[in-house]
Scaffold this active site. Structure first.
Site, mmCIF file in Angstrom:
data_model
loop_
_atom_site.group_PDB
_atom_site.id
_atom_site.type_symbol
_atom_site.label_atom_id
_atom_site.label_comp_id
_atom_site.label_asym_id
_atom_site.label_seq_id
_atom_site.Cartn_x
_atom_site.Cartn_y
_atom_site.Cartn_z
ATOM 1 N N ASP A 104 0.857 -1.183 0.000
ATOM 2 C CA ASP A 104 0.000 0.000 0.000
ATOM 3 C C ASP A 104 0.896 1.237 0.000
ATOM 4 O O ASP A 104 2.127 1.109 -0.055
ATOM 5 C CB ASP A 104 -0.921 0.001 1.227
ATOM 6 N N ASP A 119 1.460 4.842 2.228
ATOM 7 C CA ASP A 119 1.088 5.512 3.474
ATOM 8 C C ASP A 119 1.555 6.965 3.466
ATOM 9 O O ASP A 119 2.715 7.234 3.135
ATOM 10 C CB ASP A 119 1.739 4.794 4.668
ATOM 11 N N ASP A 149 -3.271 4.753 2.627
ATOM 12 C CA ASP A 149 -3.630 5.205 3.974
ATOM 13 C C ASP A 149 -3.230 6.662 4.137
ATOM 14 O O ASP A 149 -2.077 7.027 3.874
ATOM 15 C CB ASP A 149 -2.875 4.389 5.041
#
Ligand code: UTP
Ligand code: MN
Length: 498
Positions: free
Chosen positions: A328, A330, A422
């Site tokens: 992912d 961040d 995120d």
């Protein structure tokens, strides 16, 4: 090294030179520090000098006869002595101490007595036979762990067992395997004989037997059996769905669900996150590249800048540690005026949605208060958005997933891919703690908190550092200051890959 021409030798009256006359401000007039730049570097020396002065220590820019303590890092006693001699100084005129003495004194708030562990070793640090004298510190946060290391066969095996323990919700065993893997990541040479590991920390019986098996047979039977096991394969596949944790996956496995078609057939009611996870499964199980992370960074910066000018966006997580791919992306967001960052997430999300950049999002409000704060907790309470981005792909980009094949057969041409992102918003006063907490690796973070608790009687979280002895929060504007509060040598992000 301090250039000779910049050095000012004190006058014959014994007074300090003008550039160094900081003794008025010094709380400890009997102590005069000099930081050796050799191996420490200019910026770190500057940082520690400023920090020392802020704490009331007199730190001189150059070596004079007033200096009582010469502080150095990664130098042996012989190296420091020969440097002093080469500059025409008497190497016996001052205490030669390791950086540990300074960090511990800074955190104690006063100059400490010089103990055995503060003295410099007499052996030259770069004698070339480091392996013979190699000793590894126990906590991963005391070590420098880079992405490339010499023992991938062993660390991959131990990491697989850690993952399997995590999937079985056996946290204790998982951490034991993670620590063992981290020890080998920091091991300086290829492992060919288990005897090399004598004195290495965090290697339990189980991990050692796995290592021994690989050394003798080229692979570990336990690891290979786990890798092939139906449960491990299914649990891995199911937990790879965004929104599905080990507990849910275990329940599904129990009910006979092994893969996505079976999940469909089961008619299970999925949460909104899990629905998105299933819809974008192929994209989300494919790694995100650094280039994609940078593109998303630009999109996030644009959105944040539009809603709150002067807010700062920092790429954190694995990419900040130098990884070339991740699961992912961040981002940590803050604003130099405390309070301005409050409620930023819903505005940024609306901005991104209006531009069709979001496939899924869930916002969390900030729930942190010092009073209700649980120090040393792994959970943080920041305002936050878990999202799935719709990342535009360059024209003519290669199709890459099963979804693309399906789209192409239907005559559609997909020009985007889904990426997990995120967004975390923190108040400026907590920025250093949030930055440290969100840079990882997870094991490095865990080890920092363990060190803080066990060795310093402090509680570290992504919000704050609390000193249980002094019963107060310790402030920090930079990661360097947090390491100094914890009496740890500063480890840069690229060396936190434990
Ligand atoms: P990630 O899980 O994103 O890991 O958490 P990573 O190191 O970036 O590796 P990838 O993404 O798998 O490539 C990043 C850091 O953020 C912290 C974790 O502890 C880790 O250090 N984190 C993550 C939190 O503090 N809270 C969370 O809820 C999630
Ligand atoms: Mn990440």
């Amino acid at each position: 090294m301090v250039p000779l021409k910049r050095r000012k030798v004190s006058s014959s009256t014994g007074g300090a030179s003008t550039s160094d006359s900081r003794d008025d401000a010094s709380k400890f007039p009997q102590v005069v520090l000099f930081l050796l730049e050799r191996k420490m570097g200019t910026s770190r020396r500057h940082f520690l000098t400023e920090l020392g002065r802020k704490k009331g220590f007199r730190v001189d820019e150059s070596f004079t006869e007033n200096v009582t303590h010469v502080i150095s890092e990664k130098n042996s006693g012989d190296e420091v002595k020969s440097w002093l001699s080469s500059q025409g100084h008497d190497p016996t005129a001052a205490h030669l101490v390791d950086i540990r003495w300074l960090t511990e004194s800074l955190s104690a708030g006063c100059p400490l007595d010089i103990l055995q562990q503060h003295r410099l070793m007499e052996r030259p640090a770069s004698s070339g036979d480091e392996t013979a004298t190699f000793s590894m510190p126990i906590y991963a946060c005391q070590r420098r762990t880079t992405l490339d290391h010499r023992n991938a066969v062993f660390t991959e095996a131990l990491s697989l067992l850690a993952e399997n323990a995590e999937l079985s919700q056996d946290e204790g065993r998982a951490v034991a395997f993670r620590r063992a893997a981290a020890t080998l990541k920091a091991f300086p040479e290829p492992l060919t004989d288990a005897r090399q590991l004598r004195g290495c920390p965090c290697l339990g019986q189980h991990s050692l037997s796995v290592i021994q098996d690989i050394l003798e047979n080229g692979s570990s039977r336990e690891v290979e059996a786990t890798r092939r096991s139906e449960r491990f394969k299914a649990m891995k596949l199911l937990t790879a769905i965004f929104g599905v944790g080990a507990k849910t996956a275990a329940q599904w496995f129990q009910e006979g669900i092994r893969n996505l078609p079976q999940l469909h057939q089961s008619g299970r009611v999925l949460t909104r996150a899990q629905q998105a996870g299933v819809a974008h499964y192929d994209d989300l199980t494919q790694s995100v590249t650094r280039a994609e992370a940078d593109t998303i960074g630009q999109i996030v910066e644009e959105a944040v800048g539009a809603k709150l000018p002067s807010a700062r966006v920092t790429l954190v997580g694995g990419f900040r540690r130098g990884k070339l791919s991740g699961h992912d992306v961040d981002f940590l967001i803050t604003h130099p005026e405390e309070g301005r960052e409050e409620g930023l997430i819903p505005k940024v999300v609306a901005h991104l949605e209006a531009r069709d950049f979001l496939l899924y999002h869930k916002n969390n409000r900030n729930s942190y208060t010092e009073a209700s704060g649980t120090p040393a907790s792994t959970m943080d309470h920041f305002e936050r958005c878990f999202s799935i981005f719709k990342l535009p792909m360059p024209e003519g980009g290669e199709p890459h997933s099963r979804q693309d094949d399906v789209a192409l057969r239907r005559g559609e041409c997909r020009r985007w891919r889904a990426v997990r992102v995120d967004l975390v918003v923190c108040p400026f006063s907590q920025f250093a703690f949030a930055l440290l907490g969100w840079t990882g690796s997870k094991l490095f973070e865990r080890e920092l908190r363990r060190w803080a608790t066990q060795q310093k009687n402090m509680s570290l979280s992504s919000h704050a550092l609390y000193d249980n002895k002094q019963r107060k929060y310790l402030k920090a504007a930079t990661e360097e200051e947090i390491f100094a509060h914890l009496s740890l040598e500063y480890i840069p992000p690229s060396e936190r890959n434990a």
